[in-house]
Design a protein around this motif. Structure first.
Motif, PDB file in Angstrom:
ATOM      1  N   ILE A 156       0.822  -1.204   0.000  1.00  0.00           N
ATOM      2  CA  ILE A 156       0.000   0.000   0.000  1.00  0.00           C
ATOM      3  C   ILE A 156       0.862   1.263   0.000  1.00  0.00           C
ATOM      4  N   GLY A 157       1.969   1.229   0.720  1.00  0.00           N
ATOM      5  CA  GLY A 157       2.822   2.408   0.797  1.00  0.00           C
ATOM      6  C   GLY A 157       3.814   2.523  -0.341  1.00  0.00           C
ATOM      7  N   GLY A 158       3.646   1.745  -1.387  1.00  0.00           N
ATOM      8  CA  GLY A 158       4.608   1.743  -2.484  1.00  0.00           C
ATOM      9  C   GLY A 158       4.463   2.887  -3.458  1.00  0.00           C
ATOM     10  N   GLY A 159       3.429   3.692  -3.321  1.00  0.00           N
ATOM     11  CA  GLY A 159       3.267   4.836  -4.197  1.00  0.00           C
ATOM     12  C   GLY A 159       2.786   4.506  -5.591  1.00  0.00           C
ATOM     13  N   THR A 160       2.234   3.322  -5.803  1.00  0.00           N
ATOM     14  CA  THR A 160       1.741   2.961  -7.128  1.00  0.00           C
ATOM     15  C   THR A 160       0.255   3.249  -7.226  1.00  0.00           C
ATOM     16  N   GLY A 161      -0.199   3.440  -8.453  1.00  0.00           N
ATOM     17  CA  GLY A 161      -1.616   3.648  -8.674  1.00  0.00           C
ATOM     18  C   GLY A 161      -2.010   5.113  -8.564  1.00  0.00           C
ATOM     19  N   THR A 162      -3.210   5.407  -9.029  1.00  0.00           N
ATOM     20  CA  THR A 162      -3.763   6.763  -8.997  1.00  0.00           C
ATOM     21  C   THR A 162      -5.033   6.767  -8.166  1.00  0.00           C
ATOM     22  N   PRO A 163      -5.478   7.956  -7.709  1.00  0.00           N
ATOM     23  CA  PRO A 163      -6.758   8.003  -6.993  1.00  0.00           C
ATOM     24  C   PRO A 163      -7.907   7.407  -7.812  1.00  0.00           C
ATOM     25  N   LEU A 164      -7.912   7.660  -9.128  1.00  0.00           N
ATOM     26  CA  LEU A 164      -8.936   7.064  -9.976  1.00  0.00           C
ATOM     27  C   LEU A 164      -8.845   5.549  -9.946  1.00  0.00           C
ATOM     28  N   GLY A 165      -7.619   5.027  -9.972  1.00  0.00           N
ATOM     29  CA  GLY A 165      -7.435   3.579  -9.933  1.00  0.00           C
ATOM     30  C   GLY A 165      -8.000   2.963  -8.675  1.00  0.00           C
ATOM     31  N   TYR A 166      -7.743   3.594  -7.535  1.00  0.00           N
ATOM     32  CA  TYR A 166      -8.268   3.055  -6.285  1.00  0.00           C
ATOM     33  C   TYR A 166      -9.792   3.180  -6.228  1.00  0.00           C
ATOM     34  N   GLY A 167     -10.325   4.260  -6.789  1.00  0.00           N
ATOM     35  CA  GLY A 167     -11.775   4.395  -6.861  1.00  0.00           C
ATOM     36  C   GLY A 167     -12.410   3.308  -7.713  1.00  0.00           C
TER      37      GLY A 167
END
Length: 301
Positions: A156-167
């Motif tokens: 989770i703390g790896g800094g990957t992905g975007t807010p849209l991706g998590y949504g």
């Protein structure tokens, strides 16, 4: 619509060992879906990929249903229920997962977010299916959530992905949760062959619309992409989805949903061997906790 004797007779002819093995086989197959998505999305947009997948699977299952003279929905209401369940289980869930991974969200993190599903399913099952969730089962569900968090916490703390991706991953979570309850409530007696064919067919034009609107629809037909597409079509969309519906028919929705707690640990192990993603001691502790959690949910009375 509630489950009928017809829907259970379809699996009663299986030997006991096959029925016993069904949950474990389902977990392994379902876990490969996240791996297959990671293999495939670099070579095609998520909606383009899923348009191909939905079309191929609908054609195969439709041909099988016609060749074996499978019964089709007998009324417009049954047809609508099958289509709605398909849009939830195939459209929102698969679309959300593929789009999230295309946005850089790691497979393990996507599995974690979707892994919250059993808690939501248990709450909905009590409200809409009148299934009683015992204190032991609630304990198992909570322990399972903790175990899932431990397995992929280092990602989770790896800094990957975007807010849209998590949504989008959260959208997938609600799709699979509501879809599981809806399938149990309204589609339990629908034949798997014709029902699955309808569900994949109704999703194909939806994904095609998204692909035309937001993607180039270009595909790099590499061996890796072809393998991912073939695996997800045949093993996941036909094998794993059919197993899921059989499990939903045979058991309470909350118990079936608890199996999804095993998917993130299983996905993490596969990712370790295929992509070199490492597991720490906390992850192994989480796997053990998940096993205990599933046992509590499935033995709770």
């Amino acid at each position: 619509m509630i489950d009928t004797p017809l829907s259970t007779r379809r699996t009663d002819h299986l030997p006991p060992w096959a029925i016993t093995a069904m949950p474990g086989v389902f977990v392994v197959l379902w876990s490969t879906g996240f791996i297959g998505a990671k293999f495939g999305v670099p070579y095609a947009g998520p909606a383009t990929f899923l348009t191909l997948r939905m079309t191929i699977v609908a054609a195969i299952l439709g041909a099988v249903a016609l060749a074996t003279r499978a019964p089709w929905p007998r009324s417009a209401a049954e047809l609508v229920h099958v289509m709605v369940a398909g849009l939830l289980l195939q459209g929102f869930y698969l679309g959300g997962v593929f789009a999230a991974i295309s946005q850089g969200v790691e497979a393990g993190v996507s599995a974690l977010i979707v892994g919250i599903q059993p808690l939501l399913t248990a709450a909905l099952a009590g409200a809409f299916l009148r299934e009683r969730v015992t204190p032991q089962q609630w304990l198992g569900l909570i322990l399972g959530l903790i175990g899932v968090a431990l397995v992929v916490a280092n990602k989770i703390g790896g800094g990957t992905g975007t807010p849209l991706g998590y949504g989008l991953a959260v959208l997938a979570l609600f799709g699979i949760t509501i879809g599981t309850v809806y399938q149990k409530r309204f589609c339990a007696a629908i034949d798997l062959r014709s029902g699955n064919a309808i569900q994949f067919a109704v999703c194909a034009p939806v994904f095609l619309g998204f692909a035309a609107a937001f993607e180039t629809m270009q595909i790099a037909w590499t061996p890796r992409f072809v393998f991912a597409l073939a695996w997800l079509c045949l093993v996941l969309s036909i094998g794993a989805i059919s197993l899921l519906y059989l499990l939903i028919r045979r058991g309470a929705a909350a118990r079936v949903a608890s199996l999804f707690y095993l998917v993130p640990p299983c996905t993490a192990v596969m990712a370790y061997f295929l992509f070199g993603e490492t597991l720490d001691l906390a992850a192994f502790a989480g796997m053990a906790l998940v096993v205990i959690a599933v046992a509590l949910v499935n033995t709770g009375r």
